[in-house]
Design a protein around this motif. Structure first.
Motif, PDB file in Angstrom:
ATOM      1  N   VAL A   6       0.833  -1.373   0.027  1.00  0.00           N
ATOM      2  CA  VAL A   6      -0.176  -0.017  -0.031  1.00  0.00           C
ATOM      3  C   VAL A   6       0.950   1.287  -0.027  1.00  0.00           C
ATOM      4  CG1 VAL A   6      -1.864   1.253   1.256  1.00  0.00           C
ATOM      5  CG2 VAL A   6      -1.715  -1.377   1.182  1.00  0.00           C
ATOM      6  N   TRP A   7       0.876   1.948  -1.050  1.00  0.00           N
ATOM      7  CA  TRP A   7       1.563   3.525  -1.264  1.00  0.00           C
ATOM      8  C   TRP A   7       0.464   4.583  -1.140  1.00  0.00           C
ATOM      9  CZ3 TRP A   7       1.676   8.035  -3.383  1.00  0.00           C
ATOM     10  CH2 TRP A   7       2.871   8.654  -3.297  1.00  0.00           C
ATOM     11  N   ASP A   8       0.689   5.282  -0.084  1.00  0.00           N
ATOM     12  CA  ASP A   8      -0.029   6.244   0.227  1.00  0.00           C
ATOM     13  C   ASP A   8       0.521   7.458   0.530  1.00  0.00           C
ATOM     14  OD1 ASP A   8      -2.324   8.094   1.251  1.00  0.00           O
ATOM     15  OD2 ASP A   8      -3.437   6.510   2.529  1.00  0.00           O
ATOM     16  N   CYS A   9       0.499   8.710  -0.170  1.00  0.00           N
ATOM     17  CA  CYS A   9       1.180   9.974   0.087  1.00  0.00           C
ATOM     18  C   CYS A   9       0.813  10.642   1.555  1.00  0.00           C
ATOM     19  CB  CYS A   9       1.123  10.618  -1.013  1.00  0.00           C
ATOM     20  SG  CYS A   9      -0.622  11.709  -1.233  1.00  0.00           S
ATOM     21  N   ASP A  10      -0.136  10.219   2.102  1.00  0.00           N
ATOM     22  CA  ASP A  10      -0.718  10.455   3.418  1.00  0.00           C
ATOM     23  C   ASP A  10      -0.889   9.294   4.381  1.00  0.00           C
ATOM     24  OD1 ASP A  10      -1.269  13.516   3.120  1.00  0.00           O
ATOM     25  OD2 ASP A  10      -2.764  12.896   1.574  1.00  0.00           O
ATOM     26  N   LYS A  52      -7.283   1.705   5.944  1.00  0.00           N
ATOM     27  CA  LYS A  52      -8.658   2.608   6.086  1.00  0.00           C
ATOM     28  C   LYS A  52      -9.590   2.221   4.772  1.00  0.00           C
ATOM     29  CE  LYS A  52      -5.747   5.940   5.607  1.00  0.00           C
ATOM     30  NZ  LYS A  52      -5.117   7.145   5.459  1.00  0.00           N
ATOM     31  N   SER A  53     -10.909   2.308   4.866  1.00  0.00           N
ATOM     32  CA  SER A  53     -11.695   2.279   3.662  1.00  0.00           C
ATOM     33  C   SER A  53     -11.548   1.136   2.695  1.00  0.00           C
ATOM     34  CB  SER A  53     -11.691   3.600   2.951  1.00  0.00           C
ATOM     35  OG  SER A  53     -12.928   3.779   2.139  1.00  0.00           O
ATOM     36  N   LEU A  54     -11.249   1.614   1.417  1.00  0.00           N
ATOM     37  CA  LEU A  54     -11.126   0.385   0.401  1.00  0.00           C
ATOM     38  C   LEU A  54      -9.903  -0.541   0.574  1.00  0.00           C
ATOM     39  CD1 LEU A  54     -12.546  -0.810  -2.055  1.00  0.00           C
ATOM     40  CD2 LEU A  54     -10.904   0.715  -3.437  1.00  0.00           C
ATOM     41  N   GLN A  55      -8.847   0.200   1.170  1.00  0.00           N
ATOM     42  CA  GLN A  55      -7.636  -0.400   1.699  1.00  0.00           C
ATOM     43  C   GLN A  55      -8.081  -1.757   2.318  1.00  0.00           C
ATOM     44  OE1 GLN A  55      -5.348   2.158   3.740  1.00  0.00           O
ATOM     45  NE2 GLN A  55      -4.821   3.712   1.778  1.00  0.00           N
ATOM     46  N   ARG A  56      -8.686  -1.379   3.498  1.00  0.00           N
ATOM     47  CA  ARG A  56      -9.033  -2.575   4.371  1.00  0.00           C
ATOM     48  C   ARG A  56     -10.040  -3.561   3.664  1.00  0.00           C
ATOM     49  NH1 ARG A  56     -11.769  -0.476  10.108  1.00  0.00           N
ATOM     50  NH2 ARG A  56      -9.813   0.587   9.959  1.00  0.00           N
ATOM     51  N   LYS A  57     -10.983  -3.394   2.949  1.00  0.00           N
ATOM     52  CA  LYS A  57     -11.828  -4.043   2.379  1.00  0.00           C
ATOM     53  C   LYS A  57     -10.966  -5.103   1.358  1.00  0.00           C
ATOM     54  CE  LYS A  57     -16.098  -4.589  -0.043  1.00  0.00           C
ATOM     55  NZ  LYS A  57     -16.681  -5.441   1.016  1.00  0.00           N
ATOM     56  N   LEU A  58      -9.979  -4.351   0.640  1.00  0.00           N
ATOM     57  CA  LEU A  58      -9.151  -5.357  -0.313  1.00  0.00           C
ATOM     58  C   LEU A  58      -8.441  -6.519   0.460  1.00  0.00           C
ATOM     59  CD1 LEU A  58      -7.409  -2.502  -2.265  1.00  0.00           C
ATOM     60  CD2 LEU A  58      -8.247  -4.649  -3.375  1.00  0.00           C
TER      61      LEU A  58
END
Length: 205
Positions: free
Chosen positions: A113-117, A133-139
């Motif tokens: 997971v690459w997230d600039c924030d 978070k959100s879709l990251q977690r659902k994935l």
């Protein structure tokens, strides 16, 4: 459309933006949002659409993701003055990048997971369910079982110094271009793999 112009050296780049956890959420979201741009709508894919896309037997898959970091169902009060719902004004879209790297054959995948924030104050004890978070977690929850992608570990970006810049889409596309040019389509090489340099391996939930 921009994603289709990226010519990866070896890896698979998903041509659509991963936005929705399911086809049902996609249908519901369109009804609530009043989304009218047909080209943007066609470019918004579901988790299943990404999973079943033909990837040419590639070992590395990369996808641009974008979603609201709020629950739009519980923030659905309509404002007739602005013509919008609460959730449409609460936060802008947030873009980030997800990648999957295969381990040895039939031994699952690594999720990156690459997230600039990114979340702050993380450690080796930070758990997947608390960080994603959100879709990251659902994935993670949808795809980690053995019968799906069999995800063995999640790596979360902690470096980069881009937090708060308000340019998440620009930075995410730049990362995809960089990975497309530099990453090889090789199996995961272990915790010292240069493709996870600057990433933290999250603890299992």
């Amino acid at each position: 459309a921009f994603l289709e112009t990226i010519s990866p050296k070896e890896i698979y780049i998903h041509p659509l933006v991963l936005v929705f956890g399911s086809a049902q959420i996609r249908r519901n979201w369109k009804e609530w949002s009043g989304w009218t741009d047909k080209e943007d709508w066609r470019a918004a894919d579901t988790l299943k659409g990404f999973e079943i896309a033909k990837k040419g037997n590639k070992n590395v898959w990369v996808a641009l993701c974008a979603d609201y970091m709020v629950n739009w169902v519980s923030n659905n009060t309509y404002d007739p003055k602005t013509g919008t719902y609460d959730w449409q004004c609460t936060r802008d879209w947030h873009a980030y990048v997800i990648a999957f790297i295969s381990n040895a054959p039939r031994e699952g995948k690594q999720m990156i997971v690459w997230d600039c924030d990114p979340e702050s104050d993380l450690s080796s004890k930070s758990r997947i369910k608390d960080v994603l978070k959100s879709l990251q977690r659902k994935l993670w929850y949808e795809l980690h079982p053995a019968k799906r992608l069999n995800i063995k570990a999640v790596w979360y970006q902690t470096s980069g110094g881009l937090s708060g810049a308000g340019l998440c889409l620009t930075h995410s596309l730049q990362i995809i271009e960089r990975w497309a040019a530099k990453w090889c389509d090789e199996y995961f090489k272990g915790d010292n793999d240069e493709r996870v340099e600057g990433f933290l391996k999250l603890d299992m939930p």
